[in-house]
Design a protein around this motif. Sequence first.
Motif, PDB file in Angstrom:
ATOM      1  N   ILE A  14       0.843  -1.202   0.000  1.00 59.99           N
ATOM      2  CA  ILE A  14       0.000   0.000   0.000  1.00 59.99           C
ATOM      3  C   ILE A  14       0.874   1.247   0.000  1.00 59.99           C
ATOM      4  O   ILE A  14       0.576   2.238  -0.688  1.00 59.99           O
ATOM      5  N   ASP A  15       1.981   1.216   0.727  1.00 56.94           N
ATOM      6  CA  ASP A  15       2.922   2.340   0.673  1.00 56.94           C
ATOM      7  C   ASP A  15       3.449   2.540  -0.748  1.00 56.94           C
ATOM      8  O   ASP A  15       3.587   3.678  -1.220  1.00 56.94           O
ATOM      9  N   ALA A  16       3.743   1.441  -1.433  1.00 60.17           N
ATOM     10  CA  ALA A  16       4.258   1.541  -2.802  1.00 60.17           C
ATOM     11  C   ALA A  16       3.232   2.189  -3.724  1.00 60.17           C
ATOM     12  O   ALA A  16       3.582   3.026  -4.573  1.00 60.17           O
ATOM     13  N   ILE A  17       1.959   1.831  -3.559  1.00 60.30           N
ATOM     14  CA  ILE A  17       0.894   2.442  -4.367  1.00 60.30           C
ATOM     15  C   ILE A  17       0.822   3.940  -4.068  1.00 60.30           C
ATOM     16  O   ILE A  17       0.722   4.771  -4.980  1.00 60.30           O
ATOM     17  N   ALA A  18       0.875   4.290  -2.788  1.00 61.86           N
ATOM     18  CA  ALA A  18       0.788   5.699  -2.390  1.00 61.86           C
ATOM     19  C   ALA A  18       1.985   6.488  -2.910  1.00 61.86           C
ATOM     20  O   ALA A  18       1.843   7.612  -3.421  1.00 61.86           O
ATOM     21  N   ASP A  19       3.182   5.925  -2.790  1.00 60.08           N
ATOM     22  CA  ASP A  19       4.386   6.615  -3.264  1.00 60.08           C
ATOM     23  C   ASP A  19       4.345   6.825  -4.777  1.00 60.08           C
ATOM     24  O   ASP A  19       4.718   7.895  -5.277  1.00 60.08           O
ATOM     25  N   ALA A  20       3.900   5.811  -5.504  1.00 55.05           N
ATOM     26  CA  ALA A  20       3.807   5.941  -6.958  1.00 55.05           C
ATOM     27  C   ALA A  20       2.794   7.007  -7.348  1.00 55.05           C
ATOM     28  O   ALA A  20       2.994   7.753  -8.316  1.00 55.05           O
ATOM     29  N   TYR A  21       1.719   7.112  -6.570  1.00 55.61           N
ATOM     30  CA  TYR A  21       0.695   8.113  -6.874  1.00 55.61           C
ATOM     31  C   TYR A  21       1.238   9.527  -6.654  1.00 55.61           C
ATOM     32  O   TYR A  21       0.880  10.458  -7.391  1.00 55.61           O
ATOM     33  N   VAL A  22       2.105   9.704  -5.676  1.00 52.80           N
ATOM     34  CA  VAL A  22       2.728  11.017  -5.467  1.00 52.80           C
ATOM     35  C   VAL A  22       3.555  11.395  -6.691  1.00 52.80           C
ATOM     36  O   VAL A  22       3.508  12.549  -7.155  1.00 52.80           O
ATOM     37  N   GLN A  23       4.304  10.453  -7.233  1.00 50.38           N
ATOM     38  CA  GLN A  23       5.105  10.750  -8.420  1.00 50.38           C
ATOM     39  C   GLN A  23       4.217  11.057  -9.627  1.00 50.38           C
ATOM     40  O   GLN A  23       4.511  11.974 -10.409  1.00 50.38           O
ATOM     41  N   THR A  24       3.128  10.327  -9.757  1.00 45.57           N
ATOM     42  CA  THR A  24       2.177  10.623 -10.832  1.00 45.57           C
ATOM     43  C   THR A  24       1.579  12.009 -10.650  1.00 45.57           C
ATOM     44  O   THR A  24       1.473  12.784 -11.606  1.00 45.57           O
ATOM     45  N   SER A  25       1.204  12.330  -9.421  1.00 47.94           N
ATOM     46  CA  SER A  25       0.628  13.646  -9.135  1.00 47.94           C
ATOM     47  C   SER A  25       1.632  14.756  -9.406  1.00 47.94           C
ATOM     48  O   SER A  25       1.273  15.821  -9.922  1.00 47.94           O
ATOM     49  N   ALA A  26       2.896  14.520  -9.063  1.00 48.61           N
ATOM     50  CA  ALA A  26       3.937  15.525  -9.315  1.00 48.61           C
ATOM     51  C   ALA A  26       4.114  15.750 -10.813  1.00 48.61           C
ATOM     52  O   ALA A  26       4.283  16.888 -11.269  1.00 48.61           O
ATOM     53  N   ARG A  27       4.060  14.687 -11.580  1.00 51.86           N
ATOM     54  CA  ARG A  27       4.196  14.817 -13.036  1.00 51.86           C
ATOM     55  C   ARG A  27       3.013  15.583 -13.627  1.00 51.86           C
ATOM     56  O   ARG A  27       3.198  16.428 -14.519  1.00 51.86           O
ATOM     57  N   TYR A 406       8.759  14.881   8.552  1.00 49.79           N
ATOM     58  CA  TYR A 406       9.858  14.229   9.265  1.00 49.79           C
ATOM     59  C   TYR A 406       9.623  12.731   9.482  1.00 49.79           C
ATOM     60  O   TYR A 406      10.574  11.969   9.679  1.00 49.79           O
ATOM     61  N   GLU A 407       8.360  12.297   9.453  1.00 55.19           N
ATOM     62  CA  GLU A 407       8.017  10.905   9.793  1.00 55.19           C
ATOM     63  C   GLU A 407       8.319   9.943   8.641  1.00 55.19           C
ATOM     64  O   GLU A 407       7.524   9.058   8.312  1.00 55.19           O
ATOM     65  N   ARG A 408       9.470  10.086   8.035  1.00 56.90           N
ATOM     66  CA  ARG A 408       9.845   9.279   6.878  1.00 56.90           C
ATOM     67  C   ARG A 408       9.906   7.784   7.212  1.00 56.90           C
ATOM     68  O   ARG A 408       9.602   6.935   6.366  1.00 56.90           O
ATOM     69  N   ALA A 409      10.294   7.463   8.428  1.00 54.18           N
ATOM     70  CA  ALA A 409      10.457   6.057   8.796  1.00 54.18           C
ATOM     71  C   ALA A 409       9.130   5.321   8.905  1.00 54.18           C
ATOM     72  O   ALA A 409       9.105   4.083   8.859  1.00 54.18           O
ATOM     73  N   THR A 410       8.043   6.064   9.033  1.00 59.40           N
ATOM     74  CA  THR A 410       6.739   5.434   9.236  1.00 59.40           C
ATOM     75  C   THR A 410       5.762   5.703   8.102  1.00 59.40           C
ATOM     76  O   THR A 410       5.046   4.793   7.661  1.00 59.40           O
ATOM     77  N   LEU A 411       5.722   6.944   7.643  1.00 58.17           N
ATOM     78  CA  LEU A 411       4.689   7.345   6.690  1.00 58.17           C
ATOM     79  C   LEU A 411       5.217   7.347   5.260  1.00 58.17           C
ATOM     80  O   LEU A 411       6.351   7.750   5.000  1.00 58.17           O
ATOM     81  N   ASN A 412       4.357   6.915   4.330  1.00 59.45           N
ATOM     82  CA  ASN A 412       4.706   7.009   2.917  1.00 59.45           C
ATOM     83  C   ASN A 412       4.647   8.468   2.463  1.00 59.45           C
ATOM     84  O   ASN A 412       4.195   9.355   3.202  1.00 59.45           O
TER      85      ASN A 412
END
Length: 570
Positions: A14-27, A406-412
Amino acid sequence: MTDTPRPTRTPTAIDAIADAYVQTSARLNPIAATAMGLPGYDHLMTDFSPAGHAAVAEAARAVLAELDGAEPVDDVDRVTLSAMRERIGLELELHAADEMLGMLNNIASPVQELRDVFDLMPTDTPEAWANIAARLEALPTAAAGVIDSLRLAASRGRVAARRQVDECVRQAEELAGSDSFFTGFVRGESVEKALAAADDAAALGSRLELGAAAARSAYGDIAAFLRDELAPLAPSEDAFGRERYQLWSRYFLGAAVDLEETYAWGLAELDRIIAEQEAVAAQIAGEGATIAQAIEVLDADPERRLGSTAELQAWMQRTADAAIDALDGVHFDIPGPLHTLECRIAPTSTGAIYYTGPSDDFSRPGRMWWSVPPGEDSSFTTWREKTTVYHEGVPGHHLQVAEAVYERATLNSWRRLACWVSGHGEGWALYAERLMAQLGFLDDPGDRLGMLDGQRMRAARVVFDIGVHLGLPCPDKWGGGTWDAAKALAFLQANVNMPEGFVRFEWMRYLGWGGQAPSYKIGQRLWEAARDEAQEGARARGEELDLKAFHARALSLGSVGLDTLREALT
């Protein structure tokens, strides 16, 4: 300085899906990428055309479909699923209603976004200014996209109220004129320093001048379209109506509330705050003194006055830094990178006071901005604004937003950078103001009256916004009959102790951005309810609530809808 180690967590599907969506949104939205501090997009401009909006909606549908097939493995995943489905689902509802396509108001629409993004861009190297030049060069195409979208929305019956169109014409004409922001922007001191280090200073300087000219021309096109084509189609009615308002209220809160009950609560809360103000006024100016008399005493106190924007900026910085130092390790554990908060005078003159978050790597720190209107740059009073610094800084927006980054270790990355819910964020900032009073930081009667002054304005906004946009009955003491723009202006003038220019700016904002302004006070109400529920749970276990731990848990979630917040905390 606190730098408590964060727990580690293995990223999930689920983190991977969320992270990929951020990159799509940035593009798809490079302006948003700049706001998030994601590198690699600063030379690009967002596509505001109908095709650009369609691409954003398609990406939203695609990620929701992906999430439907994903299984959460822990509580972090469960919150991510709840938050993404709620946020992205509402964004699709807004797209379907042409609300995004036809967005136009005096503060938060593409007319402002196309300019405001330049405030966030790095300006310290020749490469940074090359990005700025590229984005200036792209602005005419982006402006044409804005025009095409507004034109299409109008053909479908979605046109902003005439008052908003006229205000955006004024703003666009100002940006198109000889004194445009863009003219001064490419000729400032930071440009000169960067050009001195450039390999081909003349070429870069020429690009910037031509880019500024292109930006001015683009805003001229926007102004002409709005004035000549859209304004004649714009309705005179300001009110959103119930259906539109309910949708926007849900979007800004991340929760559905009973609007009539909330309106009645707003009226009662306004009366309660006025009574509290009257009690504090007696402490300032003597028994029986009115609020106005207490304000006269405070405004006349030379110890509470600042005579220039330079003095204002320095005082903001001192106050913000002192709050961080006092709270860290006592009421909050504030990570080291969050100890840097820059207080700045904004390059605009709208009257807004706002916060912009740090970049993903904290190379751009969190910043508090003060946009000072013309003619109001030589007299400021600290008693009104100490609570504002707490609202925008610590423990308000800076602690909240930068803590999530700052919560990089926990949050996507979607949870840390991309999700912002007004009711959560602005509600927390108002909650933080009251918290500072409870912790003793506003014991000075003047500072406390300033906090109450701000709380009164936010309560008045609940009444104004719901009353006007739903066409509810107006109490006799505020004009009687049914709420409309004229009654609402008089109501604000009676309840907002600020210069007339600020009051009119805010009046225009509420009329054109339905549901946003009440999210502050309603959000505060829901935050306080969540804390009260946690307190009741602790007492049921024979304990007292550990407020520091409660705040740490709540802030570690990042910005989520208020229904999602409540679920996560309980």
